[in-house]
Design a protein around this motif. Sequence first.
Motif, PDB file in Angstrom:
ATOM      1  N   LYS A   1      13.338   8.610  12.244  1.00  0.00           N
ATOM      2  CA  LYS A   1      12.357   7.673  11.713  1.00  0.00           C
ATOM      3  C   LYS A   1      11.796   6.779  12.809  1.00  0.00           C
ATOM      4  O   LYS A   1      10.600   6.459  12.832  1.00  0.00           O
ATOM      5  CB  LYS A   1      12.985   6.832  10.604  1.00  0.00           C
ATOM      6  N   LYS A   2      12.696   6.317  13.706  1.00  0.00           N
ATOM      7  CA  LYS A   2      12.252   5.461  14.821  1.00  0.00           C
ATOM      8  C   LYS A   2      11.277   6.207  15.730  1.00  0.00           C
ATOM      9  O   LYS A   2      10.244   5.669  16.138  1.00  0.00           O
ATOM     10  CB  LYS A   2      13.465   4.969  15.625  1.00  0.00           C
ATOM     11  N   ARG A   3      11.607   7.457  16.008  1.00  0.00           N
ATOM     12  CA  ARG A   3      10.724   8.259  16.877  1.00  0.00           C
ATOM     13  C   ARG A   3       9.364   8.462  16.231  1.00  0.00           C
ATOM     14  O   ARG A   3       8.303   8.346  16.876  1.00  0.00           O
ATOM     15  CB  ARG A   3      11.369   9.606  17.173  1.00  0.00           C
TER      16      ARG A   3
ATOM     17  N   SER B   1      15.560  -2.117  17.617  1.00  0.00           N
ATOM     18  CA  SER B   1      15.260  -1.655  18.970  1.00  0.00           C
ATOM     19  C   SER B   1      15.799  -0.247  19.181  1.00  0.00           C
ATOM     20  O   SER B   1      16.688   0.212  18.468  1.00  0.00           O
ATOM     21  CB  SER B   1      15.864  -2.613  19.993  1.00  0.00           C
ATOM     22  N   VAL B   2      15.190   0.451  20.180  1.00  0.00           N
ATOM     23  CA  VAL B   2      15.583   1.831  20.480  1.00  0.00           C
ATOM     24  C   VAL B   2      17.063   1.899  20.804  1.00  0.00           C
ATOM     25  O   VAL B   2      17.784   2.822  20.365  1.00  0.00           O
ATOM     26  CB  VAL B   2      14.730   2.386  21.643  1.00  0.00           C
TER      27      VAL B   2
ATOM     28  N   ILE C   1      19.758   4.083  18.713  1.00  0.00           N
ATOM     29  CA  ILE C   1      20.550   5.150  19.357  1.00  0.00           C
ATOM     30  C   ILE C   1      22.040   4.902  19.129  1.00  0.00           C
ATOM     31  O   ILE C   1      22.819   5.823  18.856  1.00  0.00           O
ATOM     32  CB  ILE C   1      20.231   5.224  20.854  1.00  0.00           C
ATOM     33  N   GLU C   2      22.458   3.642  19.236  1.00  0.00           N
ATOM     34  CA  GLU C   2      23.880   3.314  19.063  1.00  0.00           C
ATOM     35  C   GLU C   2      24.348   3.530  17.614  1.00  0.00           C
ATOM     36  O   GLU C   2      25.543   3.696  17.350  1.00  0.00           O
ATOM     37  CB  GLU C   2      24.119   1.856  19.457  1.00  0.00           C
ATOM     38  N   SER C   3      23.392   3.591  16.687  1.00  0.00           N
ATOM     39  CA  SER C   3      23.790   3.794  15.286  1.00  0.00           C
ATOM     40  C   SER C   3      24.316   5.197  15.033  1.00  0.00           C
ATOM     41  O   SER C   3      25.019   5.438  14.044  1.00  0.00           O
ATOM     42  CB  SER C   3      22.608   3.493  14.369  1.00  0.00           C
ATOM     43  N   ASN C   4      23.942   6.138  15.917  1.00  0.00           N
ATOM     44  CA  ASN C   4      24.366   7.535  15.784  1.00  0.00           C
ATOM     45  C   ASN C   4      23.942   8.146  14.455  1.00  0.00           C
ATOM     46  O   ASN C   4      24.562   9.101  13.963  1.00  0.00           O
ATOM     47  CB  ASN C   4      25.873   7.679  15.944  1.00  0.00           C
ATOM     48  N   SER C   5      22.868   7.581  13.877  1.00  0.00           N
ATOM     49  CA  SER C   5      22.363   8.104  12.608  1.00  0.00           C
ATOM     50  C   SER C   5      21.129   8.959  12.905  1.00  0.00           C
ATOM     51  O   SER C   5      20.110   8.454  13.413  1.00  0.00           O
ATOM     52  CB  SER C   5      21.988   6.967  11.668  1.00  0.00           C
ATOM     53  N   LEU C   6      21.255  10.243  12.623  1.00  0.00           N
ATOM     54  CA  LEU C   6      20.161  11.171  12.917  1.00  0.00           C
ATOM     55  C   LEU C   6      18.898  10.787  12.159  1.00  0.00           C
ATOM     56  O   LEU C   6      17.792  10.800  12.697  1.00  0.00           O
ATOM     57  CB  LEU C   6      20.584  12.608  12.562  1.00  0.00           C
ATOM     58  N   GLU C   7      19.035  10.412  10.935  1.00  0.00           N
ATOM     59  CA  GLU C   7      17.884  10.044  10.115  1.00  0.00           C
ATOM     60  C   GLU C   7      17.205   8.798  10.647  1.00  0.00           C
ATOM     61  O   GLU C   7      15.969   8.721  10.735  1.00  0.00           O
ATOM     62  CB  GLU C   7      18.336   9.832   8.666  1.00  0.00           C
TER      63      GLU C   7
END
Length: 395
Positions: free
Chosen positions: A39-41, A24-25, A29-35
Amino acid sequence: MKNIYSLFLITFLLVSCSSEKKNSVENVIESNSLETIRKKREALVNEQQTINDKIKLLDEKIKSLDTSKHVPLITTFTAKPEKFEHILELQGNVTTKNLLVITPEYNGILTHVYVKEGQKVSKGQLLAKIDDGGLSQQLAQLKIQSDLAKTTYERQKRLWEQNIGSEIQFLQAKSTYESQQEAVNQLQQQIAKTNVKAPFSGTIDDVITEQGSVVIAGQSQLMRIVNLDDMYIEVEVPESYVSDVVKGKKVKVELPVLGKTIETKIRQASDFINPANRTFKAEIEVPNKDKDIKPNLTARLKINDYTSENAILIPQSVISENSEGEQYVYVVTDKNAEGIGTSKRIIIETGKTQGDIIEVVKNLEQGAEIIKEGARSVKDGQTVEVINYKEDNND
């Protein structure tokens, strides 16, 4: 076996839900992983584009299947023949040929004024007298000399008829007499110019110069005389109506100031076209038994210059014009019981106008259903829906 299948299905659903929750979004977001976020976006953008493409395909199919969607709503009226009388409206001023400001023919002092304002006078009546400057005395002396010359001539004539005396004596006496008589006539004509007389019968409208004033021939305004019996309206008519505005044509004359309307006719139409403004003059007689119509009153003229017993009339607002200057209207064809039909463009030819109405002289058949409201927004061959059709027809 059945229990094993059920257990497997439940396990699969739990794993899927867990996977969706994990992806989920919010979790991304909570993962703080830019990559991971990128990918999600990218996945969401691709999914959105796929959905938009599908919606577009559905809209196009709906449009092709639903023919009643976005159909213009219009009103119509039926073309039917009726009597059409075109009225040419003009404006002119009331005038009369018997309106004159009298000026003197002799220089001198205005010794007498025999009339007053409002007085009726007859043609030839003496209105005023100018001092002749001693011409009367000169005339008296000339008459004495003329009488003597006449007596001498008559005696010489008798002698000559009796063959007594010379011919030259007779001719000299005759010449002297004729010269004296001519001098008397000329002086009498000069003295006659000191008498101011009425040029026609009428009413003294204004006494301009008072008694005792010095007047100049052809310049000083003595008085104004007017006759209201022969009144008329002079109007300038555009040359395009030269064959319609003719002598004897009936005219309705409106005098707004008096609140009066007169039925009369054209008494004269000029044969000369003014090259400066391309008009010709017409005179309309104005009966004036009550003498209430005065010169220079503004008059409105209405002349019936064209009549058609079976004219097709339409509002000018429904007519359009193409790039070639052709006029056209839209009519409704193939209309069903629900009022759905097809618009059709028809090139027409028009004639005379009267206010907001214009006559169609070619290409529009009796009974045609012409688009009124919405005529500017429809296209040729477009599906349209007629609303308030019955009401419009009754109108």
